[in-house]
Scaffold this motif. Structure first.
Motif, PDB file in Angstrom:
ATOM      1  N   ALA A   1     -17.241 -34.387 -69.057  1.00 47.89           N
ATOM      2  CA  ALA A   1     -16.387 -34.480 -67.869  1.00 47.89           C
ATOM      3  C   ALA A   1     -16.982 -33.756 -66.679  1.00 47.89           C
ATOM      4  CB  ALA A   1     -14.998 -33.918 -68.181  1.00 47.89           C
ATOM      5  N   LEU A   2     -17.912 -32.831 -66.935  1.00 48.81           N
ATOM      6  CA  LEU A   2     -18.563 -32.086 -65.859  1.00 48.81           C
ATOM      7  C   LEU A   2     -19.910 -32.686 -65.477  1.00 48.81           C
ATOM      8  CD1 LEU A   2     -17.799 -28.426 -67.036  1.00 48.81           C
ATOM      9  CD2 LEU A   2     -16.543 -29.832 -65.386  1.00 48.81           C
ATOM     10  N   GLY A   3     -20.261 -33.810 -66.102  1.00 50.57           N
ATOM     11  CA  GLY A   3     -21.519 -34.466 -65.758  1.00 50.57           C
ATOM     12  C   GLY A   3     -22.751 -33.801 -66.324  1.00 50.57           C
ATOM     13  N   VAL A   4     -22.589 -33.006 -67.371  1.00 53.46           N
ATOM     14  CA  VAL A   4     -23.728 -32.283 -67.958  1.00 53.46           C
ATOM     15  C   VAL A   4     -24.486 -33.195 -68.916  1.00 53.46           C
ATOM     16  CG1 VAL A   4     -24.382 -30.388 -69.483  1.00 53.46           C
ATOM     17  CG2 VAL A   4     -22.679 -30.026 -67.692  1.00 53.46           C
ATOM     18  N   ARG A   5     -25.792 -33.199 -68.805  1.00 50.85           N
ATOM     19  CA  ARG A   5     -26.655 -33.967 -69.706  1.00 50.85           C
ATOM     20  C   ARG A   5     -27.594 -33.009 -70.430  1.00 50.85           C
ATOM     21  NH1 ARG A   5     -31.596 -37.686 -67.487  1.00 50.85           N
ATOM     22  NH2 ARG A   5     -32.873 -37.565 -69.372  1.00 50.85           N
ATOM     23  N   VAL A   6     -27.640 -33.120 -71.747  1.00 50.68           N
ATOM     24  CA  VAL A   6     -28.518 -32.283 -72.573  1.00 50.68           C
ATOM     25  C   VAL A   6     -29.444 -33.202 -73.363  1.00 50.68           C
ATOM     26  CG1 VAL A   6     -28.627 -30.546 -74.400  1.00 50.68           C
ATOM     27  CG2 VAL A   6     -26.744 -30.504 -72.740  1.00 50.68           C
ATOM     28  N   ASP A   7     -30.741 -32.918 -73.329  1.00 49.62           N
ATOM     29  CA  ASP A   7     -31.716 -33.782 -73.995  1.00 49.62           C
ATOM     30  C   ASP A   7     -31.793 -33.531 -75.502  1.00 49.62           C
ATOM     31  OD1 ASP A   7     -32.570 -35.066 -71.610  1.00 49.62           O
ATOM     32  OD2 ASP A   7     -33.706 -33.273 -71.082  1.00 49.62           O
TER      33      ASP A   7
ATOM     34  N   VAL B   1     -28.341 -34.559 -45.142  1.00 51.40           N
ATOM     35  CA  VAL B   1     -28.697 -33.329 -45.857  1.00 51.40           C
ATOM     36  C   VAL B   1     -27.529 -32.848 -46.712  1.00 51.40           C
ATOM     37  CG1 VAL B   1     -29.192 -30.870 -45.520  1.00 51.40           C
ATOM     38  CG2 VAL B   1     -30.509 -32.598 -44.275  1.00 51.40           C
ATOM     39  N   LEU B   2     -26.317 -32.893 -46.172  1.00 57.80           N
ATOM     40  CA  LEU B   2     -25.157 -32.441 -46.949  1.00 57.80           C
ATOM     41  C   LEU B   2     -24.942 -33.318 -48.182  1.00 57.80           C
ATOM     42  CD1 LEU B   2     -22.661 -31.636 -44.040  1.00 57.80           C
ATOM     43  CD2 LEU B   2     -23.810 -29.988 -45.533  1.00 57.80           C
ATOM     44  N   ALA B   3     -25.039 -34.631 -48.012  1.00 55.05           N
ATOM     45  CA  ALA B   3     -24.843 -35.534 -49.147  1.00 55.05           C
ATOM     46  C   ALA B   3     -25.928 -35.332 -50.196  1.00 55.05           C
ATOM     47  CB  ALA B   3     -24.836 -36.982 -48.665  1.00 55.05           C
ATOM     48  N   GLY B   4     -27.183 -35.203 -49.744  1.00 56.97           N
ATOM     49  CA  GLY B   4     -28.273 -34.995 -50.690  1.00 56.97           C
ATOM     50  C   GLY B   4     -28.143 -33.690 -51.443  1.00 56.97           C
ATOM     51  N   GLY B   5     -27.749 -32.628 -50.743  1.00 58.99           N
ATOM     52  CA  GLY B   5     -27.593 -31.338 -51.402  1.00 58.99           C
ATOM     53  C   GLY B   5     -26.457 -31.344 -52.408  1.00 58.99           C
ATOM     54  N   LEU B   6     -25.328 -31.932 -52.040  1.00 60.66           N
ATOM     55  CA  LEU B   6     -24.208 -32.013 -52.977  1.00 60.66           C
ATOM     56  C   LEU B   6     -24.595 -32.815 -54.213  1.00 60.66           C
ATOM     57  CD1 LEU B   6     -21.223 -32.564 -50.519  1.00 60.66           C
ATOM     58  CD2 LEU B   6     -21.564 -30.584 -52.013  1.00 60.66           C
ATOM     59  N   SER B   7     -25.356 -33.886 -54.027  1.00 62.34           N
ATOM     60  CA  SER B   7     -25.795 -34.686 -55.168  1.00 62.34           C
ATOM     61  C   SER B   7     -26.634 -33.859 -56.135  1.00 62.34           C
ATOM     62  CB  SER B   7     -26.597 -35.895 -54.673  1.00 62.34           C
ATOM     63  OG  SER B   7     -27.116 -36.635 -55.755  1.00 62.34           O
ATOM     64  N   LEU B   8     -27.498 -32.993 -55.605  1.00 62.84           N
ATOM     65  CA  LEU B   8     -28.322 -32.155 -56.478  1.00 62.84           C
ATOM     66  C   LEU B   8     -27.476 -31.127 -57.227  1.00 62.84           C
ATOM     67  CD1 LEU B   8     -31.458 -31.532 -54.234  1.00 62.84           C
ATOM     68  CD2 LEU B   8     -31.200 -33.141 -56.128  1.00 62.84           C
ATOM     69  N   LEU B   9     -26.326 -30.786 -56.685  1.00 62.37           N
ATOM     70  CA  LEU B   9     -25.405 -29.893 -57.392  1.00 62.37           C
ATOM     71  C   LEU B   9     -24.490 -30.672 -58.339  1.00 62.37           C
ATOM     72  CD1 LEU B   9     -24.347 -27.456 -54.512  1.00 62.37           C
ATOM     73  CD2 LEU B   9     -26.113 -27.107 -56.256  1.00 62.37           C
ATOM     74  N   GLY B  10     -24.603 -32.006 -58.325  1.00 61.43           N
ATOM     75  CA  GLY B  10     -23.749 -32.826 -59.180  1.00 61.43           C
ATOM     76  C   GLY B  10     -22.338 -32.977 -58.655  1.00 61.43           C
ATOM     77  N   ILE B  11     -22.189 -32.860 -57.316  1.00 59.83           N
ATOM     78  CA  ILE B  11     -20.870 -32.897 -56.684  1.00 59.83           C
ATOM     79  C   ILE B  11     -20.819 -34.083 -55.731  1.00 59.83           C
ATOM     80  CG2 ILE B  11     -19.339 -31.652 -55.111  1.00 59.83           C
ATOM     81  CD1 ILE B  11     -20.499 -29.056 -56.258  1.00 59.83           C
ATOM     82  N   SER B  12     -19.692 -34.778 -55.696  1.00 60.39           N
ATOM     83  CA  SER B  12     -19.566 -35.965 -54.857  1.00 60.39           C
ATOM     84  C   SER B  12     -19.429 -35.593 -53.383  1.00 60.39           C
ATOM     85  CB  SER B  12     -18.356 -36.794 -55.291  1.00 60.39           C
ATOM     86  OG  SER B  12     -17.155 -36.094 -55.046  1.00 60.39           O
ATOM     87  N   ALA B  13     -19.818 -36.532 -52.527  1.00 62.45           N
ATOM     88  CA  ALA B  13     -19.739 -36.338 -51.074  1.00 62.45           C
ATOM     89  C   ALA B  13     -18.910 -37.483 -50.494  1.00 62.45           C
ATOM     90  CB  ALA B  13     -21.134 -36.324 -50.463  1.00 62.45           C
ATOM     91  N   PRO B  14     -17.592 -37.335 -50.427  1.00 61.13           N
ATOM     92  CA  PRO B  14     -16.739 -38.439 -49.984  1.00 61.13           C
ATOM     93  C   PRO B  14     -16.906 -38.736 -48.491  1.00 61.13           C
ATOM     94  CG  PRO B  14     -15.443 -36.438 -50.244  1.00 61.13           C
ATOM     95  CD  PRO B  14     -16.811 -36.122 -50.763  1.00 61.13           C
ATOM     96  N   GLU B  15     -16.803 -40.008 -48.126  1.00 65.39           N
ATOM     97  CA  GLU B  15     -16.853 -40.392 -46.721  1.00 65.39           C
ATOM     98  C   GLU B  15     -15.517 -40.172 -46.034  1.00 65.39           C
ATOM     99  OE1 GLU B  15     -18.608 -43.943 -45.478  1.00 65.39           O
ATOM    100  OE2 GLU B  15     -20.387 -43.749 -46.767  1.00 65.39           O
ATOM    101  N   TYR B  16     -14.454 -40.161 -46.790  1.00 61.67           N
ATOM    102  CA  TYR B  16     -13.125 -39.918 -46.241  1.00 61.67           C
ATOM    103  C   TYR B  16     -12.528 -38.729 -46.992  1.00 61.67           C
ATOM    104  CZ  TYR B  16     -13.623 -44.661 -44.378  1.00 61.67           C
ATOM    105  OH  TYR B  16     -14.081 -45.774 -43.721  1.00 61.67           O
TER     106      TYR B  16
END
Length: 395
Positions: A210-216, A379-394
């Motif tokens: 649920a937190l988007g964690v991936r373990v190999d 930059v904000l959207a790209g940074g949030l993506s690297l943290l695994g957090i969504s960047a809503p447009e609204y």
């Protein structure tokens, strides 16, 4: 360049020296600073005064006092910041000054740095490019190129080619905060061209999905390897939802205890996650407003708008690749999270100038402002993506 701007410039140079591993023990550095003779109080002697016997608290930001040079100094301004932080950094004041000097002289608007006495930094301004942001200045000429570069590269701005960053294994104990930090570090390291494998001591918790964690893979490694061991989460963060839970675990430094509470959900200015996501949503709303007025963003000469707000935002965008590299090198996604807060705050201070007001007609300056806002959103959207957090447009 004003004394306040010089204060920020010196702090930025210190932050880069810390990220590059040339200074340590200084804690988290922000862009606050002081200037003027009235700011030299007890414990903060002005340039030319004896070296202080104390040192900066490594967990507090040093006050950067900018003054006119005292007798024996030179240049336009001077600061004793190297003397303030020397003990915390474990270096002599002159060594600290020598670390900061090349970083400062590379800044737009600074012509020369001279070190006098035990470690006073004397600053000579560049009269031909004083950093004022007027037409033809370095800030004006470089801003359009920076904005164009961000918009052209999009989500990959600040990223390095795949395979250029070596191979890394991120191993962690079976603990939720360690899992989220490892997952975010995977994303950051991948952005820096690395090959990454994430492993855990034991089988992953089913709730981590649920937190988007991936373990190999999981299991004890055959040989002793470095293990990520952040201060554990005091309670299960999953009830907060993926975005707020990840932010709660990633925003504090790994050595600090995270707070797991509803403060990460409130839509108020005091919530840094809300400010970052709200700023992103505003960067997406502004082009819609501009379209209704019949114009769109286009990178251009920022000379006529490069006031403090625009320069702060340009500085934040220019700093993004360095922040990504530092977060990967130090395995510290919290650096990226704090950088996104600073970028969001810089954008929110700048945004009132983007669209025309009242009967004002859209001009080239408005198109340049809108392009800068769009670059901030990238930059904000790209940074949030690297943290695994969504960047809503609204929002």
């Amino acid at each position: 360049m004003t004394p306040v701007e010089l204060s920020r410039t010196v702090l930025r140079a210190m932050r880069r020296a810390v990220d590059d591993g040339e200074l340590s023990g200084l804690g988290d550095l922000d862009d606050s600073g002081d200037s003027g003779p009235g700011d030299s109080g007890p414990g903060h002697p002005g340039p030319g005064a004896p070296a202080p016997s104390g040192s900066a608290d490594p967990r507090t930001t040093p006050r950067v006092v900018i003054e006119r040079p005292r007798p024996g100094g030179c240049g336009d301004y001077a600061t004793n910041v190297a003397l303030q932080v020397a003990r915390a950094a474990g270096r002599s004041p002159r060594e600290v000054a020598e670390v900061l000097s090349p970083r400062l002289v590379a800044e737009p608007g600074i012509a020369a740095i001279d070190i006098t006495g035990p470690g006073f930094l004397n600053i000579t301004l560049d009269r031909g490019g004083d950093g004022s942001g007027g037409p033809g200045s370095t800030a004006a000429l470089g801003g359009a190129a920076l904005v164009r570069d961000v918009l052209d590269r999009g989500a990959s701005y600040g990223h390095l080619p795949p395979g250029s960053g070596g191979a890394h294994q991120l191993h962690f104990p079976r603990e939720v905060r360690a899992a989220v930090i490892a997952d975010s570090l995977r994303r950051v390291l991948l952005s820096q061209g690395a090959l990454v494998r994430v492993t855990c001591d034991e089988a992953p918790d089913a709730g981590w999905d649920a937190l988007g964690v991936r373990v190999d893979a999981h299991g004890k490694p055959p040989a002793e390897i470095h293990t990520l061991r952040p201060v554990p989460a005091p309670q299960d963060p999953t009830p907060l939802g993926r975005d707020a839970a990840r932010w709660a675990l990633l925003h504090p430094a790994a050595r600090d205890r995270p707070r797991i509470g509803d403060e990460h959900l409130v839509q108020r200015e005091a919530n840094p996650l809300f400010r970052v996501r709200y700023a992103h949503s505003r960067t997406r709303a502004l082009p819609r407003g501009a379209a209704a007025l019949g114009f769109h963003g286009a990178p251009g000469d920022l000379g006529d708008i490069a006031g403090p707000e625009a320069r702060d935002l340009l500085d934040a965008l220019a700093d993004h690749p360095r922040i990504l590299a530092a977060a990967a090198r130090h395995r510290a996604p919290d650096r990226l999270a704090r950088h996104l807060v600073g970028t969001a705050d810089a954008f929110l201070a700048f945004q009132p100038a983007v669209l025309p007001l009242g009967d004002e007609k859209p001009l080239a300056a408005h198109r340049a402002r809108l392009a800068l806002a769009e670059a901030a959103g990238t930059v904000l959207a790209g940074g949030l993506s690297l943290l695994g957090i969504s960047a809503p447009e609204y929002l």
